[in-house]
Write a protein that holds these residues in place. Structure first.
Motif, PDB file in Angstrom:
ATOM      1  N   ASP A  50       5.346   4.996   4.901  1.00 32.55           N
ATOM      2  CA  ASP A  50       5.279   3.626   5.400  1.00 32.55           C
ATOM      3  C   ASP A  50       6.180   3.410   6.595  1.00 32.55           C
ATOM      4  O   ASP A  50       6.206   2.332   7.151  1.00 32.55           O
ATOM      5  CB  ASP A  50       5.700   2.661   4.299  1.00 32.55           C
ATOM      6  N   ILE A  68       0.996   8.568  -3.205  1.00 30.31           N
ATOM      7  CA  ILE A  68       0.973   7.212  -2.660  1.00 30.31           C
ATOM      8  C   ILE A  68       0.196   6.261  -3.570  1.00 30.31           C
ATOM      9  O   ILE A  68       0.440   5.068  -3.560  1.00 30.31           O
ATOM     10  CB  ILE A  68       0.380   7.152  -1.227  1.00 30.31           C
ATOM     11  N   LEU A  79       7.034  -7.428  -5.311  1.00 30.15           N
ATOM     12  CA  LEU A  79       7.735  -7.633  -4.054  1.00 30.15           C
ATOM     13  C   LEU A  79       7.935  -9.116  -3.800  1.00 30.15           C
ATOM     14  O   LEU A  79       7.049  -9.928  -4.079  1.00 30.15           O
ATOM     15  CB  LEU A  79       6.900  -7.060  -2.917  1.00 30.15           C
ATOM     16  N   TYR A 115       3.373  13.894   6.143  1.00 35.49           N
ATOM     17  CA  TYR A 115       3.053  14.752   5.022  1.00 35.49           C
ATOM     18  C   TYR A 115       3.034  16.233   5.369  1.00 35.49           C
ATOM     19  O   TYR A 115       2.597  17.055   4.594  1.00 35.49           O
ATOM     20  CB  TYR A 115       1.705  14.334   4.422  1.00 35.49           C
ATOM     21  N   ARG A 145      -2.719  -0.199   5.742  1.00 36.10           N
ATOM     22  CA  ARG A 145      -3.804   0.766   5.586  1.00 36.10           C
ATOM     23  C   ARG A 145      -3.419   2.071   6.255  1.00 36.10           C
ATOM     24  O   ARG A 145      -2.566   2.106   7.143  1.00 36.10           O
ATOM     25  CB  ARG A 145      -5.110   0.229   6.163  1.00 36.10           C
ATOM     26  N   GLU A 161       2.677   4.756  -5.870  1.00 36.00           N
ATOM     27  CA  GLU A 161       3.784   3.977  -5.333  1.00 36.00           C
ATOM     28  C   GLU A 161       3.329   2.571  -4.994  1.00 36.00           C
ATOM     29  O   GLU A 161       2.153   2.250  -5.070  1.00 36.00           O
ATOM     30  CB  GLU A 161       4.347   4.682  -4.089  1.00 36.00           C
ATOM     31  N   GLN A 162       4.314   1.783  -4.604  1.00 37.91           N
ATOM     32  CA  GLN A 162       3.976   0.404  -4.300  1.00 37.91           C
ATOM     33  C   GLN A 162       3.098   0.341  -3.046  1.00 37.91           C
ATOM     34  O   GLN A 162       3.344   1.049  -2.085  1.00 37.91           O
ATOM     35  CB  GLN A 162       5.253  -0.384  -4.058  1.00 37.91           C
ATOM     36  N   PHE A 163       2.109  -0.518  -3.101  1.00 34.25           N
ATOM     37  CA  PHE A 163       1.150  -0.565  -1.988  1.00 34.25           C
ATOM     38  C   PHE A 163       1.696  -1.441  -0.875  1.00 34.25           C
ATOM     39  O   PHE A 163       1.257  -2.557  -0.665  1.00 34.25           O
ATOM     40  CB  PHE A 163      -0.194  -1.139  -2.472  1.00 34.25           C
ATOM     41  N   THR A 164       2.639  -0.918  -0.152  1.00 32.41           N
ATOM     42  CA  THR A 164       3.263  -1.738   0.884  1.00 32.41           C
ATOM     43  C   THR A 164       2.596  -1.549   2.232  1.00 32.41           C
ATOM     44  O   THR A 164       2.603  -2.456   3.059  1.00 32.41           O
ATOM     45  CB  THR A 164       4.740  -1.389   1.018  1.00 32.41           C
ATOM     46  N   LYS A 165       2.031  -0.362   2.457  1.00 33.74           N
ATOM     47  CA  LYS A 165       1.426  -0.119   3.760  1.00 33.74           C
ATOM     48  C   LYS A 165       0.075  -0.811   3.805  1.00 33.74           C
ATOM     49  O   LYS A 165      -0.674  -0.829   2.832  1.00 33.74           O
ATOM     50  CB  LYS A 165       1.259   1.381   3.951  1.00 33.74           C
ATOM     51  N   LEU A 172       0.182   3.060 -13.431  1.00 35.00           N
ATOM     52  CA  LEU A 172       0.993   3.639 -12.360  1.00 35.00           C
ATOM     53  C   LEU A 172       1.861   2.601 -11.670  1.00 35.00           C
ATOM     54  O   LEU A 172       2.806   2.944 -10.994  1.00 35.00           O
ATOM     55  CB  LEU A 172       0.082   4.289 -11.325  1.00 35.00           C
ATOM     56  N   HIS A 173       1.520   1.352 -11.878  1.00 33.29           N
ATOM     57  CA  HIS A 173       2.192   0.361 -11.028  1.00 33.29           C
ATOM     58  C   HIS A 173       3.130  -0.550 -11.789  1.00 33.29           C
ATOM     59  O   HIS A 173       2.990  -1.766 -11.771  1.00 33.29           O
ATOM     60  CB  HIS A 173       1.150  -0.444 -10.259  1.00 33.29           C
ATOM     61  N   HIS A 228       5.823  -1.455 -10.920  1.00 34.22           N
ATOM     62  CA  HIS A 228       6.846  -1.717  -9.909  1.00 34.22           C
ATOM     63  C   HIS A 228       7.318  -3.154 -10.039  1.00 34.22           C
ATOM     64  O   HIS A 228       6.596  -4.016 -10.511  1.00 34.22           O
ATOM     65  CB  HIS A 228       6.288  -1.522  -8.514  1.00 34.22           C
TER      66      HIS A 228
END
Lengths: 563, 908
Positions: free
Chosen positions: B363, A493, B811, B378, A502, A496-500, B805-806, B808
């Motif tokens: 998410d 995580i 958004l 998980y 928390r 990955e993109q920090f969409t959540k 790492l990012h 991306h």
């Protein structure tokens, strides 16, 4: 032994007999059993006769001494000790009721002497009883405790000084408590009985107990060995106090020895009946106890109950600060536990702790992820690092430190660290440079030549100066290739993109090898497991020819021999 | 609109020319005269009808608009003529449905296609005239009535020519050949014409009309020529056919089939091989004359041929035989196979296969509503409280057995003559669909071979492992029983193997496997499955019997047998392994391990692919191993040894996948620090460190030389010198492991962080405090290790780069501004930017409309049918009543007459 005295006091005892009948009955079983071994010592019947004689006439007061001898000098004969002490107790009670133990102005010289003598015997007796609390036999201890408490009641009822309606024999009880606390042979059941039957039932006993303990604690303890024993017992008793008086919780409203207060006006004055007095005393007792040098397990158990039981009883919880700060400064698990109490003070009492974060940072030691209190620590850590106003350098230090620790952590801890770090990164976006730092062309050229120099200084104590903000979280990237599939998945995580918004840390806290194993083993086998397609040529033995080639690929064979 | 209704009517009538002054006299044309009267009447009627409709206010229906919308244009269906449309519908139905109705349940009938029959405008005279001319014209056109080639008047059946003059060949099978023949003939004719240099058309071109006689002559000549040609063609064909018939045997040979035994004749003759069953004098004679003729004479030819053809229908399609492969092809195939397996392994390593099991979707759903909250995605399970749940792996293993074994049916290992299990030649069962078929196809034979190979081994005395027998001198394998029951519980196994030495166990297991081969009996499958779990139990049992020196030689063979069995019964074996792991986990992870446990882990490492992201057996095993490494304090040398063994297994497990195992490096560092002659302060790194009560620190020893650590070292009683020797060996092994780990994780990003503490630990071991106690060879090892460490670390530092790492795509920020249409059009139905979706919506609307329309039409049809039926019923009943009335009347009249007659007679 004091001189024998002959006095006459012929008052009817029948009435008293009736009153104590119940006690007698209950004791009888024990005394009957102890009848046989009466070769030199008096038998049970004889003891009863002696008791009757004592009560009957003051001329027989000397029999008290005989019985006292029985109590004091019969270590090998617990039955006799018990019977004789029970008899003595009854006898003394009757004497108290009769007033033989209380001095009167009308008494002449001789009578006064008798009273004094009797009082001395009474003291001897109580001392002997206290000694019995350290007897090997738990039954004897129980009996001694019961008798002592009975004496306390009778004492309060009949020996009260004139004018003091709310008299409590603090001295007697204090002696009992002292014996109890120092008794090395004290059985757990006796302790429990003391707590459940007396301490947790009656206010006056508690009050007196506080007094006794605080005075005992403030007296210079005798030696290191007895000291540790004293602290152990005293603390266990104190911790065992159920429903201590706090701001919310009232007194128990039940007294053991003291009679009902005659009027409300008097009640208001007597300290023993008032909550503030109780609390103040309790607080003093605690403080005096906490001032003693405590063993680590004691400290831990205290810290564990600190915020829930001890701190609320305090009139001024800030007084606990010294203790907590000391514990916190001690480091290790103790500090971990002290955190909880400190947090309580910081949150509710506005405690200002200047070096809090450096100390917190210092708590992130090699052991912190392996100890049992890991989840508790992370809960607090989440609270402490929850503010968005904390400097990014500080947060970065914590993140980096946690990541570093994750390299040697069990999977259950990595599972916490990753979402925790995620939350921190999300809250402090300036820290995200730690996971993504694209350099300029110039930088790249430099890195190509010399490699990147890690600015993080693991040895630095001050979290503001570690330089973690300039570093990167390579350690978490390592977690993505963790052997535990679920851990590896979670570790991803960070990449990955920090969409959540928390992650709820609480959901990740309670894991262990065992829980992970159970989770795996409880999965039913849905599809047939894959089996290695080639049966290996060698498992335990390598052929001579291939020895070298095999050693390249088979660590087991290259390192171990199975001959 | 000021005029009155009447006035308007008059005006329109006048405009239509119905009233008022007639139009001027029609121009006198003949055509008009013929039809004029009729047409004018018709026109009149039409005009009148239209005027009537125009003036009937009930004929028009308008839908009043509530709101006038500007720019919308005319709305469809705002004005309608329900009467008219009804009438049209009615008429249509009368034309179609009514006719259909009337024709229902009636077959046949004659359609009158005579000229003008259905034309009401024609008078009979005209019709007759027209018909006559038509016929005349036809006659003239079809002049060549005797032309045999004439296409027009050919008789046909289902569009196919009835063949005319080809009837003599008389074979329906040749129909298609006829066409060919025709074409051929035509072509030949053309060729001939070309040769003579005259064109047939040219000949006929002259204007002069041929006389009838000439024409007839020509025709006759032509037909004769054709006949001759046809005969010739037929002869050619016959010849061709005979040739083919002669070659029939060759064809049979080509087909690779044994000749049908019934067929006698050229086949056997040609091969010059007298078939034993057919050596009869008659044949001898017959071979001299043409066999064809003979069979023809016997009248069997056709029947024979037919039967052959029929036989061929039932023949299997020939299958191409497996071509012998060249060496390169074999190598290529093997490499292809390996490549495929490797790809599958890689996929599993990346965890792609299990994507449906473990949905990695952190998410997705709401925060803490789920039972496990965020952790749910998980697969971590319920956390610690789950630990108290009872394990249910042991309760009914048979449930897991229900699955099919088709995939792995052939997963047997070739046991060659020496009894050595040969891994590489083993058939394997894997999860490739494409391979499966091949396997099942070829499997049978190989399976038989496998058995055939094994069966004789029962007869001759043979040892299971030859090199073993060399070691031991002799074997008593020949004294072993040849048949064993298939043990279903470990107790049974123990009974069977009670007086059999451990070294002969592989032979026993092999014999059990052969005797209970699944091919031999249907129940053997389940028996062997059960046996496989018993075998595992027995392996562990044997290892535990003599922990200091387990008999590894037979164990190794047994593990291979287990491996082979696990290919056939993966679920059963996996369950057995998991049961053992559960037992180990719940009972023994807090103390010393047994030799059996270590053998169990080793077996797992060889039987199952340890590189998988998730594996039902390997993952729990890893958890158990790491739990032991992480939580059991290394309190004794034995434990250190066990831990070292487990770390070795960890390295072995992660050989391919190179996953990070913190417990392994932790353990190595901790063990090294514990073994160090002097404690190190402060300890580097973050590995957990438990100081042990028992002194583990390495003591001095003289003359220690490098040696491999042995399994026996773990379970040996040790004192003094021996202990020190073990300590040294352990430390040596740990250093080797450290180097292995270095190699394993080289290139990981956090390499430096992981191994920097190790460098410090090694430096400490080489330091002043420790130097004295360590022996020389160990110091050398330390130095090499340090050198390797430093090299790797330097390289790692050089190649270190910041994390990126990012990368991306950023958004998009969500927008909540309402959307306005720039060019709104009331007529435009949808503004959907997605074309496909818009099209779909359009199609759906159309479909709905059509459906409604169809329903409406069907309803109307139904009511029409009902109406018509009623009408018909009424009609028939009316007819009936009329008829009856008529009959009654007639009878009454007759009766009356008769009565009158009677009266008259009476009166007379």
């Amino acid at each position: 032994m004091p001189a024998q005295l002959i006095t006459v006091d012929s008052k009817s005892v029948s009435k008293k007999r009736k009153r104590t009948g119940a006690v007698e009955k209950s004791r009888k079983d024990g005394s009957n059993k102890a009848a046989k071994p009466a070769s030199s010592a008096p038998s049970a019947e004889e003891v009863l006769e002696l008791e009757a004689a004592i009560v009957e006439s003051p001329q027989n007061y000397n029999k008290i001494v005989v019985l006292l001898e029985c109590v004091q000098n019969s270590p090998g004969n617990p039955e006799l000790a018990v019977t004789s002490s029970v008899s003595l107790c009854r006898a003394f009670c009757r004497l108290m009721v009769k007033g033989s133990l209380s001095r009167r102005k009308t008494d002449d010289e001789a009578q006064a002497t008798i009273v004094v003598w009797l009082r001395d015997r009474y003291k001897d007796y109580t001392r002997a009883l206290c000694g019995l609390l350290n007897h090997q036999d738990p039954a004897v201890q129980t009996a001694a405790l019961a008798l002592l408490m009975r004496l306390v009641r009778e004492d309060a009822a009949h020996l009260k000084p004139v004018g003091d309606e709310l008299y409590f024999p603090h001295a007697l009880f204090g002696k009992a408590v002292k014996a109890l606390v120092y008794a090395e042979e004290l059985d757990e059941s006796v302790k429990d009985e003391f707590v459940t039957k007396y301490l947790n039932q009656h206010d006056d006993i508690r009050y007196s107990f506080y007094i006794a303990v605080s005075s005992l604690a403030s007296e210079a303890p005798l030696s290191a060995s007895t000291l540790s024993h004293f602290t152990d017992t005293a603390l266990s008793l104190m911790v065992a106090l159920d429903r201590p008086p706090t701001a919310e919780a009232d007194l128990l409203d039940s007294n053991y020895a003291i009679g009902d207060p005659p009027s409300s006006s008097r009640k208001s004055k007597a300290a023993i009946l008032q909550k503030p007095a109780h609390r103040k005393l309790l607080q003093e007792t605690w403080l005096s106890l906490l001032r003693l040098p405590l063993s680590p397990p004691n400290t831990k158990s205290l810290l564990l109950t600190m915020s829930s039981r001890i701190a609320p009883t305090f009139l001024r919880p800030t007084l606990l600060m010294d203790f907590l700060v000391d514990a916190y400064a001690a480091g290790g698990t103790t500090a971990l536990l002290a955190l909880n109490g400190l947090f309580y003070l910081i949150a509710t009492k506005n405690l200002d702790y200047p070096n809090f974060y450096p100390a917190l940072y210092a708590l992130l030691t090699r052991d912190v992820l392996h100890v049992r209190y890991r989840s508790r620590f992370f809960r607090l850590l989440e609270t402490f690092l929850g503010s968005t106003h904390l400097p990014a350098a500080l947060i970065a230090s914590f993140i980096k430190r946690l990541a570093r620790l994750s390299l040697s952590a069990p999977p259950s801890a990595v599972v916490v660290i990753v979402p925790f770090v995620y939350n921190l990164l999300k809250k402090h976006p300036s820290c995200t440079f730690m996971v993504h730092r694209a350099g300029t062309g110039e930088d790249r050229e430099r890195w190509r030549k010399t490699g990147l120099l890690d600015c993080f200084d693991a040895g630095e104590v001050d979290p503001m100066k570690t330089g973690a903000l300039e570093s990167c979280l390579w350690e978490l990237e390592m977690g993505m290739t963790h052997w535990q599939p679920n851990v590896a998945t979670i570790a991803r995580i960070v990449g990955e993109q920090f969409t959540k918004e928390r992650y709820g840390i609480e959901d990740f806290l309670d894991h262990s090898y065992a829980s992970m194993f159970n989770a795996e083993i409880q999965k039913s086998i849905k599809k047939p497991p894959v089996v290695e397609f080639d049966i290996p040529k060698k498992i335990f033995f390598g052929t001579e020819v291939e020895e070298d080639a095999l050693a390249q690929e088979n660590t087991l064979l290259s390192l171990w021999s199975f001959e | 609109m000021g005029e009155s209704q009447l006035k308007r009517l008059k005006a329109s009538l006048r405009a239509a020319g119905i009233t008022g002054q007639q139009k001027p006299k029609k121009p006198s044309t003949k055509a008009k005269q013929s039809t004029g009267k009729n047409s004018s009447r018709l026109d009149r009627n039409v005009a009148l009808q239209s005027i009537r409709e125009e003036f009937n206010p009930f004929e028009i229906k308008t839908t009043r608009e509530k709101h006038d919308i500007s720019g919308r244009g005319r709305v469809k269906g705002a004005q309608g003529r329900p009467g008219l449309s009804k009438q049209i519908g009615e008429d249509n139905r009368k034309r179609t449905l009514l006719v259909e109705m009337q024709h229902r349940n009636k077959a046949g009938g004659i359609i009158d296609r005579r000229f003008g029959e259905n034309d009401p405008t024609m008078t009979p005279e005209e019709k007759m005239l027209e018909r006559f001319t038509k016929e005349k014209q036809k006659r003239v056109r079809g002049g060549d009535i005797f032309n045999l080639d004439g296409d027009e008047d050919q008789l046909t059946h289902f569009g196919k020519s009835l063949g005319g003059d080809d009837f003599d060949t008389g074979n329906e099978m040749m129909l298609s050949d006829d066409d060919m023949l025709e074409k051929r003939l035509k072509k030949r004719r053309l060729d001939e014409n070309a040769e003579t240099g005259s064109d047939p058309d040219e000949e006929t071109r002259p204007e002069r009309k041929k006389s009838k006689a000439e024409v007839m002559k020509e025709v006759i000549a032509k037909s004769k020529l054709h006949k001759y040609e046809r005969q010739k063609a037929k002869e050619d064909d016959e010849e061709e056919r005979e040739k083919l018939d002669a070659q029939m045997t060759d064809i049979w040979a080509l087909l690779g089939r044994q000749q049908p035994s019934r067929i006698s004749g050229p086949g056997t003759g040609a091969n010059m091989e007298p078939v034993p069953g057919r050596d009869e004098p008659k044949d001898e004679v017959n071979t001299n004359i043409n066999p064809d003729r003979l069979s023809q004479m016997e009248g069997k030819e056709d029947a024979k041929y037919d039967s052959r053809v029929r036989e061929m229908v039932f023949d299997k399609r020939s299958q191409p035989a497996e071509r012998t492969k060249t060496a390169e092809e074999k190598v290529l195939e093997e490499s292809e196979r390996l490549r495929k397996l490797e790809e599958a392994r890689q996929r599993r390593m990346r965890g792609e296969e299990d994507s449906e099991d473990e949905q990695v979707d952190g998410d997705a759903d709401g925060d803490d509503e789920l039972e496990f909250g965020d952790a749910a995605g998980y697969g971590l399970g319920r956390g610690i409280p789950a630990a108290v749940l009872p394990d249910r792996t042991g309760d009914n293993p048979d449930e897991l057995l229900d699955g099919d074994y088709e995939v792995s049916e052939d997963g047997y290992v070739d046991v060659d003559e020496d009894g050595v299990v040969d891994g590489s030649s083993a058939e394997f069962s894997d999860d490739f669909d494409e391979d499966e078929e091949v396997e099942t196809g070829s499997g049978d034979e190989e399976e038989d071979d496998f058995l055939a190979d094994l069966m004789p081994s029962k007869n001759g005395p043979r040892d299971s492992v030859p090199d073993l027998s060399k070691l031991r001198g002799d074997s008593n394998a020949d004294q072993l029983a040849f048949t064993f029951p298939c043990p279903q519980t470990h107790q049974e196994m123990l009974e069977i193997t009670d007086d059999i030495p451990v070294t002969d166990l592989p032979t026993v297991v092999q014999r059990i496997r052969v005797l209970h081969h699944p091919k031999l009996h249907a129940e053997n499958k389940t028996k062997l499955a059960e046996f496989s779990s018993v075998l595992l139990e027995h392996i562990i049992y044997i290892a535990n019997l003599a922990p200091a020196s387990p008999p590894f030689v037979p164990l190794e063979t047994l593990i291979r047998h287990l491996h082979a069995l696990s290919k056939s019964y993966p679920e059963r074996v996996a369950t057995a392994f998991r049961t053992h792991l559960t037992d180990l986990h719940s009972n023994r992870t807090t103390g010393d391990l047994t030799a059996g446990d270590l053998v169990l882990f080793t077996a797992i490492g060889t039987i199952f692919p340890t590189s998988d992201h998730f594996h039902q057996v390997v993952t729990p095993a890893m958890i158990v191993i790491c739990k032991w490494l992480g939580q059991v304090p290394p309190a004794s040398i034995e434990r250190l040894g066990m831990g070292t063994y487990l770390v070795t297994l960890c390295v072995q497990y992660q050989k391919l996948s190179k996953r990070f195992v913190p417990e392994a490096i932790n353990y190595v560092l901790q063990a090294l620090s514990l073994l160090a002659p002097a404690p190190q302060t402060p300890l580097p790194g973050n590995f957990p460190y438990h100081e042990s009560e028992e002194g583990l620190r390495v003591g001095k020893i003289k003359g220690w030389t490098v040696r491999k650590i042995t399994f026996a070292d773990l379970f040996r009683e040790r004192e003094g010198e021996h202990k020190r020797d073990t300590e040294h060996t352990l430390m040596y092994t740990l250093l080797c492991l450290l180097e292995e780990l270095l190699v394993l994780w080289a290139g990981k990003k956090a390499f430096t962080e992981v191994f920097e503490p190790a460098a410090e630990v090694v430096a400490h071991l080489l330091g002043r405090e420790c130097k004295g106690t360590l022996s020389k060879s160990l110091k050398n090892k330390l130095k090499t290790t340090q050198a390797v460490l430093n090299t790797y670390l330097t390289r790692a530092r050089l190649t270190r780069r910041p994390l990126e790492l990012h990368h991306h795509r950023p958004l998009a920020i969500k927008t909540y501004i309402p959307k306005f249409e720039e060019s709104y059009n009331a007529d435009k139905r949808s503004y959907d930017p997605d074309k496909d979706r818009a099209q779909l919506a359009k199609l759906k609307a159309e479909h709905k409309r059509e459906r409604k329309g169809a329903i409406r039409e069907l309803r109307k049809d139904n009511s029409f049918v009902a109406r018509e039926k009623l009408k018909e019923d009424k009609k028939t009943s009316k007819e009936y009543h009329a008829k009856m009335a008529k009959l009654t009347a007639m009878i009454q009249t007759e009766e009356g007459t008769a009565a009158n007659e009677y009266k008259r007679q009476k009166n007379r």
